[in-house]
Design an enzyme around this catalytic site. Structure first.
Site, mmCIF file in Angstrom:
data_model
loop_
_atom_site.group_PDB
_atom_site.id
_atom_site.type_symbol
_atom_site.label_atom_id
_atom_site.label_comp_id
_atom_site.label_asym_id
_atom_site.label_seq_id
_atom_site.Cartn_x
_atom_site.Cartn_y
_atom_site.Cartn_z
ATOM 1 N N GLY A 123 0.808 -1.217 0.000
ATOM 2 C CA GLY A 123 0.000 0.000 0.000
ATOM 3 C C GLY A 123 0.841 1.266 0.000
ATOM 4 O O GLY A 123 1.808 1.364 0.750
ATOM 5 N N ILE A 179 1.164 -3.975 10.509
ATOM 6 C CA ILE A 179 2.371 -3.349 9.969
ATOM 7 C C ILE A 179 2.167 -1.836 9.944
ATOM 8 O O ILE A 179 3.076 -1.056 10.204
ATOM 9 C CB ILE A 179 2.647 -3.854 8.532
ATOM 10 C CG1 ILE A 179 2.690 -5.387 8.488
ATOM 11 C CG2 ILE A 179 3.928 -3.242 7.982
ATOM 12 C CD1 ILE A 179 3.770 -6.026 9.292
ATOM 13 N N LEU A 190 1.225 -0.111 7.254
ATOM 14 C CA LEU A 190 1.532 0.464 5.943
ATOM 15 C C LEU A 190 2.836 1.269 5.906
ATOM 16 O O LEU A 190 2.912 2.336 5.281
ATOM 17 C CB LEU A 190 0.342 1.308 5.461
ATOM 18 C CG LEU A 190 -0.913 0.456 5.152
ATOM 19 C CD1 LEU A 190 -2.155 1.305 5.042
ATOM 20 C CD2 LEU A 190 -0.710 -0.336 3.866
ATOM 21 N N ASN A 223 -7.160 0.594 -1.517
ATOM 22 C CA ASN A 223 -7.159 -0.044 -0.197
ATOM 23 C C ASN A 223 -8.073 0.724 0.753
ATOM 24 O O ASN A 223 -7.646 1.650 1.437
ATOM 25 C CB ASN A 223 -5.720 -0.086 0.334
ATOM 26 C CG ASN A 223 -5.628 -0.809 1.661
ATOM 27 O OD1 ASN A 223 -6.648 -1.144 2.265
ATOM 28 N ND2 ASN A 223 -4.420 -1.036 2.116
ATOM 29 N N CYS A 232 -7.743 -1.539 5.071
ATOM 30 C CA CYS A 232 -6.654 -1.848 5.988
ATOM 31 C C CYS A 232 -7.126 -1.622 7.419
ATOM 32 O O CYS A 232 -7.584 -0.532 7.758
ATOM 33 C CB CYS A 232 -5.421 -0.988 5.719
ATOM 34 S SG CYS A 232 -4.080 -1.401 6.866
ATOM 35 N N ASN A 262 -9.699 -8.282 2.222
ATOM 36 C CA ASN A 262 -8.566 -7.928 3.064
ATOM 37 C C ASN A 262 -8.626 -8.774 4.344
ATOM 38 O O ASN A 262 -9.368 -9.747 4.412
ATOM 39 C CB ASN A 262 -8.629 -6.431 3.404
ATOM 40 C CG ASN A 262 -7.230 -5.826 3.608
ATOM 41 O OD1 ASN A 262 -6.418 -6.370 4.346
ATOM 42 N ND2 ASN A 262 -6.959 -4.715 2.953
ATOM 43 N N GLY A 311 -4.341 -15.777 6.119
ATOM 44 C CA GLY A 311 -3.879 -17.160 6.088
ATOM 45 C C GLY A 311 -5.009 -18.172 6.000
ATOM 46 O O GLY A 311 -6.190 -17.808 5.962
ATOM 47 N N GLY A 364 -7.599 -14.788 0.203
ATOM 48 C CA GLY A 364 -7.756 -15.242 1.579
ATOM 49 C C GLY A 364 -7.298 -16.673 1.777
ATOM 50 O O GLY A 364 -8.016 -17.617 1.464
ATOM 51 N N GLY A 365 -6.092 -16.828 2.279
ATOM 52 C CA GLY A 365 -5.652 -18.151 2.709
ATOM 53 C C GLY A 365 -5.280 -19.106 1.605
ATOM 54 O O GLY A 365 -5.223 -20.317 1.825
HETATM 55 C C1 LIG Z 1 1.941 -8.637 6.530
HETATM 56 C C2 LIG Z 1 0.782 -8.233 5.685
HETATM 57 C C3 LIG Z 1 0.721 -6.961 5.121
HETATM 58 C C4 LIG Z 1 -0.354 -6.553 4.346
HETATM 59 N N1 LIG Z 1 -0.368 -5.319 3.778
HETATM 60 C C5 LIG Z 1 -1.400 -4.951 2.959
HETATM 61 C C6 LIG Z 1 -1.407 -3.676 2.273
HETATM 62 O O1 LIG Z 1 -0.451 -2.916 2.342
HETATM 63 N N2 LIG Z 1 -2.483 -3.364 1.508
HETATM 64 C C7 LIG Z 1 -3.560 -4.216 1.360
HETATM 65 O O2 LIG Z 1 -4.504 -3.897 0.656
HETATM 66 N N3 LIG Z 1 -3.559 -5.437 1.973
HETATM 67 C C8 LIG Z 1 -2.515 -5.811 2.762
HETATM 68 N N4 LIG Z 1 -2.527 -7.049 3.359
HETATM 69 C C9 LIG Z 1 -3.658 -7.976 3.111
HETATM 70 C C10 LIG Z 1 -3.351 -8.980 2.004
HETATM 71 O O3 LIG Z 1 -3.118 -8.349 0.786
HETATM 72 C C11 LIG Z 1 -4.493 -9.995 1.848
HETATM 73 O O4 LIG Z 1 -5.669 -9.305 1.507
HETATM 74 C C12 LIG Z 1 -4.737 -10.773 3.115
HETATM 75 O O5 LIG Z 1 -3.505 -11.103 3.726
HETATM 76 C C13 LIG Z 1 -5.532 -12.063 2.899
HETATM 77 O O6 LIG Z 1 -4.867 -12.932 2.025
HETATM 78 P P1 LIG Z 1 -3.935 -14.152 2.538
HETATM 79 O O7 LIG Z 1 -4.755 -14.943 3.503
HETATM 80 O O8 LIG Z 1 -3.581 -14.901 1.302
HETATM 81 O O9 LIG Z 1 -2.750 -13.546 3.195
HETATM 82 C C14 LIG Z 1 -1.431 -7.462 4.136
HETATM 83 C C15 LIG Z 1 -1.374 -8.746 4.687
HETATM 84 C C16 LIG Z 1 -0.298 -9.139 5.446
HETATM 85 C C17 LIG Z 1 -0.277 -10.535 6.025
#
Ligand SMILES: Cc1cc2nc3c(=O)[nH]c(=O)nc-3n(C[C@H](O)[C@H](O)[C@H](O)COP(=O)(O)O)c2cc1C
Ligand SMILES: Cc1cc2nc3c(=O)[nH]c(=O)nc-3n(C[C@H](O)[C@H](O)[C@H](O)COP(=O)(O)OP(=O)(O)OC[C@H]3O[C@@H](n4cnc5c(N)ncnc54)[C@H](O)[C@@H]3O)c2cc1C
Ligand SMILES: Cc1cc2nc3c(=O)[nH]c(=O)nc-3n(C[C@H](O)[C@H](O)[C@H](O)COP(=O)(O)OP(=O)(O)OC[C@H]3O[C@@H](n4cnc5c(N)ncnc54)[C@H](O)[C@@H]3O)c2cc1C
Ligand SMILES: Cc1cc2nc3c(=O)[nH]c(=O)nc-3n(C[C@H](O)[C@H](O)[C@H](O)COP(=O)(O)O)c2cc1C
Ligand code: FES
Ligand code: FES
Lengths: 309, 265, 309, 265
Positions: A47, A72, A74, A128, A131, A193, A218, A244-245
């Site tokens: 982001g 985090i 951003l 986004n 967040c 998200n 996850g 998602g996951g």
């Molecule tokens: C460490 C971390 C940082 C993330 N930073 C952002 C971000 O900057 N902008 C955003 O839209 N989503 C962010 N996300 C969300 C992910 O893009 C994603 O939507 C979310 O982790 C679900 O997918 P996953 O289960 O495959 O991780 C972040 C996720 C994680 C774990």
């Protein structure tokens, strides 16, 4: 062969339906030395705000059962440094570049997008509005239909590129938000998200994350995300990108089957940078096994009980 | 270049207590790793915890294409690795991070290890020896059983000073006690290297500062990805060129940092 | 010794803060031969309607990463058979009995409660306005503040016993629903029921559950449930009962620390019927380790970043 | 009464293919189990999958306080058990469910097993032998390697008829082929017992019905709790007294049901 995995998404042609999710793949260039970036359908950037940001205090990440909770906040270089330092390095990689745009105000979202408008390498804008780890903007916008409409419309006005709002799962009715985005001019929606969560350090009796709450991602959230992607896909006619996951081809297929045109891989990047190759291989073997010509033939094929397609 | 491979376990030696030496086949790590670098690794036998864990590379054998880890079983990730059987594989990415840098000519390298922090110094000692640089290894633990590598280091001919908090082995007290004794009063030409618990790193940094010596410390934050993208491992660093402290990922800008740049918490 | 674990909850005295969650412990009597039921603070019955119900078709349950997705559909014997056959058997066990009350209409909730009013063994009424696996009532009520108010008020009117609505996590603002319940006369709130999810059988391209969607429970949802329990506990002054993914003493402590007066253990019953003994022992050793007199000293002790208690 | 215990693995015998025999210490199961009953069990070594899994009790040794399972590794739960080392423990609740009921005097027991469904019949054979009841075991699989208990059953002196779908061992064809051959044309006094895949159970039920014989089938639904509370394992059953089919938990009202009451899907 790999043409079988190609998808059309809001005017973009992705060579396969896998994008790296925002915040889990840096700006893309971090992985240059580790893998061939052109095995990805696309990369969504971390982001970006107008200015550089420090992010949250540590600890920022804590593992949960089959999940990861992060705050985090951003941390990032800001959009100008991204345009100057990162985009040129992405030139040489044959993959779509999507920029995840943030803001404390509606104006900031539009301003960041405007700055990107002159950058040649950008293929789409992901907004986004979801967040959970910032005090302003983010989820506060994505949880309010009116603000969602405003942000999406404001970004829509300042770019010719596809605009893809990223929905928050922390709402009661994801379909409603998908529809609001479509009405405001979204070219597609990303879904979802992270879910707002908290883990308590019982010895210290305080949250494990310095920020307090964080976003859960996850495999733990996959059943919820699949359900939401399915609801969103039924609600709108623009494409839905499932998130998602996702850890393996079967997980990606769940999202495609419920109606997503593409998917994003997030937390799995941390576990195994070889995940894209594995998933792409798994998708191809699925197509073979099921006698399907292309991955598009899978999209939206769910036989829901009591419904006829 | 770091490589992401399914690394089979090729040898396994249980040490007394919760410790073990594990040797994996991984050509890239074996060929390219330098002391202070680490791998992100996870046993395929255990689905949970689902993230990989960081471990320092203790030794490499480029001929055989293998590398060795020294592990302390403290939780599910480390224990799953220790429980692996020869032939089973682990997902392994490496070598990662910035290595220790050898001291300038004329200066002695003083390696200060606490607990499992001794792992990278086995390899660093080998590197220094190959470069014919003088070094001395200070190896401290709480009690004698917390020094499981003692025998291996002695067999390897490492110049060694042992210490334990309870005095059950070597010099009684913290590892900085024999270190300061060794440094003595007069200004010795040395660079300090430290790996171990935070408090120990900070103590070594203070010793270095007090004596105007350079020190490189290997930090030990929690790591999610190992490649600079999760931003979970950030540490507060202020380099001379920085106007103010910045959160920097320890996995890519470290784990080895100049002790002067670390903003201790 | 065990007096240290006793808690006061809406006028009830529980000998420890652990209740068996609705739908995961049958009517209680199923466990008679397996354990000493008086090791439990209380037992919440499977959801009861006026009439017996068949429930959903099979498959009804599917395991997910660190979770369980279920669509049982409230199969049950109906409130009259419960009063006649089950309650007398619970007489001999020294534990609180909470009855989970369901309905297709507001009137049915009230009617079921009225029938229970003459039964001596019942200690409290839990109102299930959050089951995701029925077409009427359930989540449809628990997702609508107005209906939530109506159901709670209707049940409140027909019983002298403590009334405990069970909140749905499938809402944007759990604090709002907790407040609505409090205003409608709730004596406490249970927080939370399952999250709506879906798992797809990619080979068959249909949901794995016969019902389509289901409710997600287990450790996977714990970070979300803890966050929601924390938000609810800050929003209301009636006690909050925390629920979601509790497997061990540390998990129970997370909920107590964020402000819950008691907790319910659900899916963990399936994994290990010895869970109550383990948790109680763990809570006592925690009290010892931290020099605390009673479990009440833990409740609501979270040091949230940036806040002073 | 069923007991919930941490059961240590006391013996382990790998069989060819994905099969193994595992013997656990568990006094209650050893003392009380009857053929057809099962345990809910999970290796403590693997956190995932987090639910226990049902397995039929194959044999008990009340003297030693142990029982034995015959496992086919098909997924994470079964494989984690097979991967256990002697001394490691599993969470184990049992004995659970309704056992097979011996045939009335004068009738022969015909046990029909498909795949891992043979497990409870090892124990049932022992029970019948102790009661001096005649029985015959029909053991079928897809191919010869799918009959891993053959040798043990022969050594045990079980009256045995083998069959394989591909003819690589015993009678070619489904297990109902030797069963029907054995039953012959004339009306034999027998009760059928079946454990195996659904299609096989249904086929045996049809054989029984056609010949007017009683049959007990052990159903194999997915189970969450094993004690009648999750209602995940329900099967459609219509007893003579039931006006219409009812969902009944297979874990408490089964897994062994009268074949006539099962509403086959
Ligand atoms: C460490 C971390 C940082 C993330 N930073 C952002 C971000 O900057 N902008 C955003 O839209 N989503 C962010 N996300 C969300 C992910 O893009 C994603 O939507 C979310 O982790 C679900 O997918 P996953 O289960 O495959 O991780 C972040 C996720 C994680 C774990
Ligand atoms: C660069 C580097 C090199 C290392 N080299 C070695 C080595 O050579 N040998 C060795 O034995 N170990 C080494 N470690 C430590 C090793 O990575 C940890 O012991 C391991 O990750 C623990 O994982 P686990 O699953 O076994 O235990 P876990 O249960 O995950 O954790 C064990 C400890 O880590 C803490 N922890 C868990 N999550 C967090 C979090 N979010 N933030 C802060 N702390 C947390 C816990 O509090 C606990 O004390 C190294 C660490 C780093 C960063
Ligand atoms: C009463 C009883 C006795 C049994 N006795 C034995 C025995 O003696 N020996 C033996 O080897 N096995 C036996 N089984 C089967 C055994 O329980 C399963 O093989 C085991 O549970 C598989 O678990 P897993 O984690 O290894 O594999 P999983 O990956 O969990 O599952 C393996 C198979 O089960 C299916 N499955 C998973 N979830 C569901 C669901 N929700 N609904 C329907 N199907 C699902 C999968 O589709 C897959 O085919 C018995 C089962 C029952 C009910
Ligand atoms: C199989 C199953 C059946 C359930 N049935 C009910 C029910 O009848 N009434 C109810 O209020 N909640 C029901 N629940 C929800 C639980 O009571 C609990 O709120 C939820 O499972 C979260 O807790 P856990 O993660 O500890 O399981 C059920 C949950 C499961 C897994
Ligand atoms: S471990 Fe992920 S950024 Fe360093
Ligand atoms: S397995 Fe839970 S009711 Fe049968």
């Amino acid at each position: 062969m790999s043409g079988r995995l190609a998808v059309e998404l809001a005017g973009l042609r992705l060579k396969n339906p896998l994008l790296a999710a925002s915040g889990t793949f840096g700006y893309g260039v971090e992985y240059e030395r580790l893998m061939d970036l052109s095995t990805l359908g696309g990369i969504v950037s971390k982001g970006l705000y107008l200015e550089p940001r420090d992010g949250c205090d540590v600890p920022r990440i804590v593992e949960t059962p089959s999940g990861l909770l992060n705050a985090i906040g951003l941390q990032g270089v800001g959009v100008r440094a991204y345009v100057r330092d990162v985009l040129p390095r992405l030139e040489r990689h044959d993959t779509a570049v999507v920029v995840n745009v943030c803001g404390d105000t509606v104006e900031e979202y539009a301003e960041v997008t405007r700055i990107l408008e002159d950058a040649p390498r950008v293929d789409a804008i992901e907004i986004n509005i979801s967040c959970p780890n910032v005090k302003k903007g983010g989820m506060a916008f994505g949880g309010d239909p009116k603000m969602t409409h405003e942000v999406v419309a404001a970004v829509r006005r300042v770019t010719r590129r596809p605009v893809v709002p990223k929905l928050s799962p922390n709402v009661a009715d994801i379909a409603l938000f998908a529809r609001v985005c479509e009405e405001a001019g979204a070219s597609a929606v990303s879904c979802v998200n992270t879910l707002l969560g908290m883990v308590v350090d019982v010895e210290q009796r305080r949250p494990r994350l310095a920020f307090g709450t964080g976003g859960l991602s996850g495999p733990a959230i996959r059943p919820i995300a699949v359900r939401m992607a399915w609801q969103a896909a039924r609600a709108v006619s623009v494409p839905v990108i499932g998130i998602g996951g996702i850890m393996c081809a079967e997980d990606a297929l769940e999202f495609l089957i419920v109606g997503c045109r593409a998917v994003q891989v997030g937390t799995a990047n941390f576990v195994d940078p070889g995940v894209y190759e594995r998933i792409n291989a798994g998708l191809l073997s699925y197509l073979d096994r099921h006698g399907l010509a292309g991955i598009g033939d899978v999209v939206g094929t769910l036989a829901y009980p009591g419904e006829t397609k | 270049m770091p490589a992401n491979l399914d690394a089979p376990l090729v040898a396994r030696e249980a040490l007394p207590g919760p410790y073990a030496l594990l040797t994996f086949a991984h050509a890239a790590v074996a060929r390219e790793a330098r002391a202070g670098q680490f791998v992100m690794i996870k046993a395929h036998t255990a689905p949970e915890p689902f993230l990989r864990r960081p471990f320092s590379i203790m030794a490499v054998d480029p001929g055989r294409g293998t590398f060795t880890l020294f592990l302390k079983g403290v939780g599910p990730g480390s224990r799953a690795l220790i429980d692996m059987r020869v032939g089973e594989t682990a997902g392994c990415l490496g070598p990662l991070g910035k290595p220790f840098e050898a001291p300038p000519p004329g200066a002695e390298a003083l390696l200060v290890a606490g607990g499992y922090g001794v792992a990278p110094f086995y390899m660093f000692g080998e590197e220094l020896r190959a470069q014919r640089r003088p070094f001395h290894l200070f190896y401290g633990g709480r009690t004698a059983p917390d020094l499981p590598l003692e025998e291996i280091l002695i067999e390897g001919g490492y110049p060694l000073a042992l210490s334990t908090d309870d005095g059950s082995r070597g010099t009684p007290g913290r590892v900085t006690v024999p270190l300061e004794a060794y440094l003595g009063a007069e200004g010795r030409q040395a660079v300090l290297y430290a790996c171990g618990p935070d408090a120990m790193l900070h103590a070594v940094a203070r010793v270095a500062q007090a004596r105007g010596l350079a020190a490189q410390v290997s930090l030990d934050p929690w790591m999610g990805c190992g490649v600079g993208t999760c931003l979970g491992c950030v540490v507060k660093i202020q380099r001379p060129s920085d106007a103010r402290p910045k959160w920097r990922p320890a996995c890519t800008e470290g784990p080895v940092f100049d002790a002067r740049d670390v903003v201790w918490s």
